[in-house]
Scaffold this active site. Structure first.
Site, PDB file in Angstrom:
ATOM      1  CG  ASN A  74      57.545  34.867  57.396  1.00 16.46           C
ATOM      2  OD1 ASN A  74      57.885  36.026  57.532  1.00 16.46           O
ATOM      3  ND2 ASN A  74      57.402  34.361  59.118  1.00 16.46           N
ATOM      4  CD  GLU A  75      61.624  34.823  58.183  1.00 13.17           C
ATOM      5  OE1 GLU A  75      61.627  34.200  59.051  1.00 13.17           O
ATOM      6  OE2 GLU A  75      62.870  35.969  58.336  1.00 13.17           O
TER       7      GLU A  75
ATOM      8  CD  GLU B 141      61.025  39.706  57.541  1.00 12.90           C
ATOM      9  OE1 GLU B 141      61.388  39.644  57.715  1.00 12.90           O
ATOM     10  OE2 GLU B 141      59.566  38.509  57.330  1.00 12.90           O
TER      11      GLU B 141
END
Length: 437
Positions: free
Chosen positions: A221-222, A342
């Protein structure tokens, strides 16, 4: 005659078990440590579902080859809630809005309630919660994007891996950039990936690598670096780990999990970033997404928090160009699908945040729909994030209970409707579009 009676009795028993299994409502006891309800891990009893695949710049139903464009959402908290009841309720509500894919965490590294207690050591009760999430998603005709580690410290993240390596004697600084290049840390991550992908679900009897309810694996994630000089390490890590996932599981799609910021490699793209800071995080949308074993690109969009001093008109212009740029680059340079995985807007105490959120969300939805009509790279958008009652401890500044915001609920459902009506494949047979697009 006796053999026939025995055969009929046996078949009757199997039928009874199947009926009980398919109609049992598991997970009603939130206190159940590994998920509630009856377990009958027989793969052929699971609802029929096809894998998601890719054909050039768009997703497809792997069985039929038909185009697949998705409307999705984030609920990162499903595993950490350890509540089958909350998991079931969230998935049912997603299904009622026609949402087809949920993005969520498949990790809790170290600390209270950990899935991975220490490298290669797991809490079986928590693992069974993940089993239940996947099992229940399939029963609701929903696929999952499962993220394998966090860039942030929340739920352990890459910092926890570095701490584990330091405790084992690795000569590392406290910089978390070593996550991307230290052999010990990379070994821990690979061991974790292997444990996840080869897991056999205790509810369905299906290995995760054989489970069509999983839409894709997301490496991190990111991902970001502390030092921009670590960019080559991140790029090499993506290539190595994507290839490793594919070596264990050739059936599922793989994504990086990046936010979509442009690096310094293509100067003319830097103007699409929300600020100069975005190019200093060592991720690069085009370079990272171009890796051979990465099947699709990912982009995040938070115009309200990225541009806190901008007017609503300026945020709209920025968001429009941000989406257009990534759609064009995915279509013409990467030649891969892209998910806006997102899309979030701050829940302001003052002002009409619901109206503003709907306006920004509609910009993304309209561009995805236009891309889908043309059979192009815009594969879908995922709102960040949806909750149900009883999950306030997992709220952040972007969270909402959808039915508490009727206009947003309607907007989400309309997007589900019009995407499903474009290509009438992979439709949930039990969900009917109630709103005309």
């Amino acid at each position: 005659m006796r053999r026939e009676k025995r055969l009929y009795s046996f078949l009757g028993l199997l039928l009874l078990l199947a009926v009980v299994y398919l109609n049992w409502l598991p997970g009603r006891d939130p206190a159940a440590p590994g998920g509630g309800g009856l377990k009958l891990p027989v793969p052929w009893l699971q609802p029929r579902m096809s894998f998601a695949g890719r054909n050039g710049t768009h997703f497809v139903d792997a069985d039929t080859g038909a185009p697949l464009y998705v409307n999705g959402w984030n609920s990162y908290w499903l595993l950490s809630s350890r509540s089958p009841a909350l998991v079931s309720e969230m998935l049912r509500r997603g299904r009622r809005m026609g949402l087809g894919v949920c993005r969520t965490w498949a990790f809790i590294d170290g600390g209270p309630g950990a899935l991975q207690i220490s490298p290669g050591r797991f809490n079986e009760a928590v693992f069974q919660v993940l089993d239940y999430i996947i099992y229940e998603a399939r029963r609701n005709h929903i696929r999952l994007i499962l993220c394998l580690v966090n860039n942030l410290d929340n739920f352990g993240g890459k910092a926890q891996y570095v701490k584990w390596a330091q405790a084992a004697g690795a000569n590392l600084t406290n910089s978390t950039d070593s996550f991307f290049y230290d052999p010990t840390v990379k070994g821990y991550y690979k061991d974790y990936v292997k444990a996840i992908l080869t897991r056999r679900n205790s509810y369905s009897g299906i290995r995760y690598s054989d489970e069509p309810a999983i839409f894709a694996w997301e490496l991190m994630n990111e991902p970001r670096c502390v030092s921009n000089s670590s960019g080559p390490h991140l790029q090499a890590w993506i290539a190595e780990m994507a290839a490793y996932v594919k070596s264990l599981d050739a059936k599922h799609l793989v994504a990086v999990g990046i936010e979509g910021f442009y690096g310094t490699g293509i100067a003319e793209r830097l103007g699409f970033n929300p600020g100069d800071w975005a190019a200093s995080l060592c991720s690069d949308f085009i370079q990272n997404s171009a890796v051979e074993n990465i099947d699709f690109a990912s982009v995040h969009a938070y115009p309200d928090s990225w541009l806190p001093k901008a007017s609503m008109e300026e945020k709209l212009r920025y968001l429009s160009s941000w989406v257009d740029s990534h759609l064009n680059d995915s279509e013409h340079i990467l030649k891969k699908p892209v998910l806006f995985s997102e899309v979030g807007y701050l829940q302001h105490v003052e002002g009409n945040s619901t109206v503003d959120r709907d306006i920004l969300l509609r910009v993304v939805y309209d561009k995805i729909y236009d891309s889908a009509r043309k059979l192009q790279a815009g594969g879908g958008a995922f709102i960040w994030q949806l909750m149900v009652e009883g999950t306030h401890m997992y709220h952040d500044d972007f969270s909402l209970v959808a039915h508490d915001h009727p206009s947003t609920y309607k907007l989400i459902t309309e997007q589900s409707c019009r995407l499903q009506m474009l290509y009438e494949n992979d439709r949930d047979p039990d969900w009917q579009c109630a709103i005309q697009p």
